[in-house]
Motif scaffolding. Structure first.
Motif, PDB file in Angstrom:
ATOM      1  N   SER A 151       0.837  -1.190   0.000  1.00 53.17           N
ATOM      2  CA  SER A 151       0.000   0.000   0.000  1.00 53.17           C
ATOM      3  C   SER A 151       0.873   1.241   0.000  1.00 53.17           C
ATOM      4  O   SER A 151       2.032   1.195   0.372  1.00 53.17           O
ATOM      5  CB  SER A 151      -0.907   0.007   1.234  1.00 53.17           C
ATOM      6  OG  SER A 151      -0.132   0.256   2.378  1.00 53.17           O
ATOM      7  N   VAL A 152       0.313   2.340  -0.406  1.00 48.86           N
ATOM      8  CA  VAL A 152       1.053   3.594  -0.462  1.00 48.86           C
ATOM      9  C   VAL A 152       1.521   4.002   0.922  1.00 48.86           C
ATOM     10  O   VAL A 152       2.653   4.420   1.102  1.00 48.86           O
ATOM     11  CB  VAL A 152       0.171   4.706  -1.089  1.00 48.86           C
ATOM     12  CG1 VAL A 152       0.872   6.032  -1.008  1.00 48.86           C
ATOM     13  CG2 VAL A 152      -0.173   4.355  -2.522  1.00 48.86           C
ATOM     14  N   ASP A 153       0.693   3.853   1.928  1.00 48.40           N
ATOM     15  CA  ASP A 153       1.049   4.281   3.283  1.00 48.40           C
ATOM     16  C   ASP A 153       2.274   3.552   3.815  1.00 48.40           C
ATOM     17  O   ASP A 153       3.148   4.160   4.404  1.00 48.40           O
ATOM     18  CB  ASP A 153      -0.126   4.080   4.235  1.00 48.40           C
ATOM     19  CG  ASP A 153      -1.281   5.009   3.910  1.00 48.40           C
ATOM     20  OD1 ASP A 153      -2.410   4.653   4.252  1.00 48.40           O
ATOM     21  OD2 ASP A 153      -1.035   6.075   3.308  1.00 48.40           O
ATOM     22  N   SER A 154       2.360   2.232   3.608  1.00 49.86           N
ATOM     23  CA  SER A 154       3.493   1.484   4.133  1.00 49.86           C
ATOM     24  C   SER A 154       4.781   1.871   3.412  1.00 49.86           C
ATOM     25  O   SER A 154       5.834   1.892   3.997  1.00 49.86           O
ATOM     26  CB  SER A 154       3.256  -0.024   4.031  1.00 49.86           C
ATOM     27  OG  SER A 154       3.202  -0.417   2.677  1.00 49.86           O
ATOM     28  N   ARG A 155       4.685   2.237   2.136  1.00 48.42           N
ATOM     29  CA  ARG A 155       5.871   2.640   1.389  1.00 48.42           C
ATOM     30  C   ARG A 155       6.392   3.978   1.895  1.00 48.42           C
ATOM     31  O   ARG A 155       7.578   4.161   2.057  1.00 48.42           O
ATOM     32  CB  ARG A 155       5.557   2.760  -0.105  1.00 48.42           C
ATOM     33  CG  ARG A 155       5.358   1.415  -0.767  1.00 48.42           C
ATOM     34  CD  ARG A 155       5.111   1.615  -2.208  1.00 48.42           C
ATOM     35  NE  ARG A 155       3.813   2.264  -2.365  1.00 48.42           N
ATOM     36  CZ  ARG A 155       3.296   2.620  -3.508  1.00 48.42           C
ATOM     37  NH1 ARG A 155       3.967   2.427  -4.614  1.00 48.42           N
ATOM     38  NH2 ARG A 155       2.112   3.183  -3.576  1.00 48.42           N
ATOM     39  N   VAL A 156       5.523   4.903   2.119  1.00 47.94           N
ATOM     40  CA  VAL A 156       5.932   6.229   2.565  1.00 47.94           C
ATOM     41  C   VAL A 156       6.603   6.135   3.926  1.00 47.94           C
ATOM     42  O   VAL A 156       7.617   6.770   4.162  1.00 47.94           O
ATOM     43  CB  VAL A 156       4.727   7.197   2.594  1.00 47.94           C
ATOM     44  CG1 VAL A 156       5.103   8.506   3.252  1.00 47.94           C
ATOM     45  CG2 VAL A 156       4.202   7.429   1.187  1.00 47.94           C
ATOM     46  N   LEU A 157       6.079   5.339   4.808  1.00 44.92           N
ATOM     47  CA  LEU A 157       6.649   5.205   6.146  1.00 44.92           C
ATOM     48  C   LEU A 157       8.003   4.508   6.133  1.00 44.92           C
ATOM     49  O   LEU A 157       8.834   4.772   6.972  1.00 44.92           O
ATOM     50  CB  LEU A 157       5.688   4.439   7.052  1.00 44.92           C
ATOM     51  CG  LEU A 157       4.370   5.125   7.360  1.00 44.92           C
ATOM     52  CD1 LEU A 157       3.473   4.214   8.173  1.00 44.92           C
ATOM     53  CD2 LEU A 157       4.612   6.438   8.084  1.00 44.92           C
TER      54      LEU A 157
ATOM     55  N   LYS B 205      13.425  11.336  -1.117  1.00 45.93           N
ATOM     56  CA  LYS B 205      12.474  10.315  -1.574  1.00 45.93           C
ATOM     57  C   LYS B 205      11.557   9.940  -0.423  1.00 45.93           C
ATOM     58  O   LYS B 205      11.974   9.890   0.721  1.00 45.93           O
ATOM     59  CB  LYS B 205      13.221   9.111  -2.117  1.00 45.93           C
ATOM     60  CG  LYS B 205      14.017   9.472  -3.370  1.00 45.93           C
ATOM     61  CD  LYS B 205      14.821   8.302  -3.864  1.00 45.93           C
ATOM     62  CE  LYS B 205      15.514   8.589  -5.164  1.00 45.93           C
ATOM     63  NZ  LYS B 205      16.508   9.641  -5.120  1.00 45.93           N
ATOM     64  N   LYS B 206      10.317   9.699  -0.763  1.00 45.29           N
ATOM     65  CA  LYS B 206       9.343   9.346   0.269  1.00 45.29           C
ATOM     66  C   LYS B 206       9.075   7.850   0.315  1.00 45.29           C
ATOM     67  O   LYS B 206       8.672   7.343   1.348  1.00 45.29           O
ATOM     68  CB  LYS B 206       8.035  10.095   0.021  1.00 45.29           C
ATOM     69  CG  LYS B 206       8.152  11.587   0.217  1.00 45.29           C
ATOM     70  CD  LYS B 206       6.824  12.255   0.053  1.00 45.29           C
ATOM     71  CE  LYS B 206       6.971  13.757   0.275  1.00 45.29           C
ATOM     72  NZ  LYS B 206       5.698  14.444   0.190  1.00 45.29           N
ATOM     73  N   SER B 207       9.258   7.190  -0.798  1.00 44.05           N
ATOM     74  CA  SER B 207       8.929   5.763  -0.817  1.00 44.05           C
ATOM     75  C   SER B 207       9.974   4.985  -1.602  1.00 44.05           C
ATOM     76  O   SER B 207      10.707   5.538  -2.418  1.00 44.05           O
ATOM     77  CB  SER B 207       7.549   5.539  -1.435  1.00 44.05           C
ATOM     78  OG  SER B 207       7.553   5.924  -2.796  1.00 44.05           O
ATOM     79  N   THR B 208      10.012   3.702  -1.369  1.00 41.64           N
ATOM     80  CA  THR B 208      10.980   2.848  -2.033  1.00 41.64           C
ATOM     81  C   THR B 208      10.716   2.729  -3.525  1.00 41.64           C
ATOM     82  O   THR B 208      11.631   2.390  -4.272  1.00 41.64           O
ATOM     83  CB  THR B 208      10.995   1.443  -1.401  1.00 41.64           C
ATOM     84  OG1 THR B 208       9.668   0.944  -1.347  1.00 41.64           O
ATOM     85  CG2 THR B 208      11.602   1.478  -0.020  1.00 41.64           C
ATOM     86  N   ASP B 209       9.512   3.014  -3.969  1.00 39.67           N
ATOM     87  CA  ASP B 209       9.255   2.922  -5.409  1.00 39.67           C
ATOM     88  C   ASP B 209       9.899   4.074  -6.180  1.00 39.67           C
ATOM     89  O   ASP B 209       9.936   4.062  -7.406  1.00 39.67           O
ATOM     90  CB  ASP B 209       7.768   2.798  -5.728  1.00 39.67           C
ATOM     91  CG  ASP B 209       6.957   4.008  -5.343  1.00 39.67           C
ATOM     92  OD1 ASP B 209       7.448   4.855  -4.579  1.00 39.67           O
ATOM     93  OD2 ASP B 209       5.798   4.098  -5.801  1.00 39.67           O
TER      94      ASP B 209
END
Length: 157
Positions: free
Chosen positions: A23-29, A77-81
């Motif tokens: 999910s987007v939330d888990s990536r950002v965190l 960067k905010k997320s691993t993607d």
């Protein structure tokens, strides 16, 4: 110990989210968690306290250098993607190395990942093994090549 558990969770979490993101939330965190943990580790290393008190000057210096490089990689960067596959592998390997140093683990048991081309394809895959597994694989390949080079029957065929 709290930092070690958090670091282990981050490494495990990164390994889990690298192939597919839930999910987007888990990536950002995820990257925020890594930054927070690395900050806590840096404080401990600089103060030479807790699990970092027994690190040699060389280990401390190398840890901080690797940490700086990794933090530059994820900077902004905010997320691993937002990382390419090579950067994801580099971040994972750095986190594994830091965990091994902090836990005073045997270097041979540290997990290392590589990006390898898939035979017959332009795609690449991530292959992760311990240092000792990589070394054993190289030695086995070298021994196989050496044994084929000395094979009398092989030359006549």
């Amino acid at each position: 110990m709290r930092v070690l558990r958090l670091l282990s969770a981050a490494v495990f979490g990164l390994a889990m989210v690298m192939p597919a993101f839930a999910s987007v939330d888990s990536r950002v965190l995820m990257l925020d968690d890594i930054r927070t943990q690395q900050h806590e580790i840096r404080i401990g290393v600089e103060e030479r306290s807790g699990p970092y008190k027994d690190l040699s000057a060389t280990e401390r210096s190398e840890l901080l250098t690797k940490q700086d490089r990794m933090l530059r990689t994820i900077e902004g960067k905010k997320s691993t993607d937002e990382l390419n596959d090579q950067q994801k592998t580099e971040v994972f390997n750095t986190l594994e190395w830091i965990e091994a140093v902090v836990n005073n683990s045997d270097e041979d048991e540290r997990m290392v990942c590589e990006r390898r081309a898939i035979l017959g394809s332009t795609r690449k895959e991530r292959v992760c093994k311990t240092q000792s597994q990589w070394r054993e694989e190289r030695e086995a390949a070298r021994n196989l090549m050496d044994s084929r080079g000395n094979c009398q029957d092989c030359r006549s065929n």
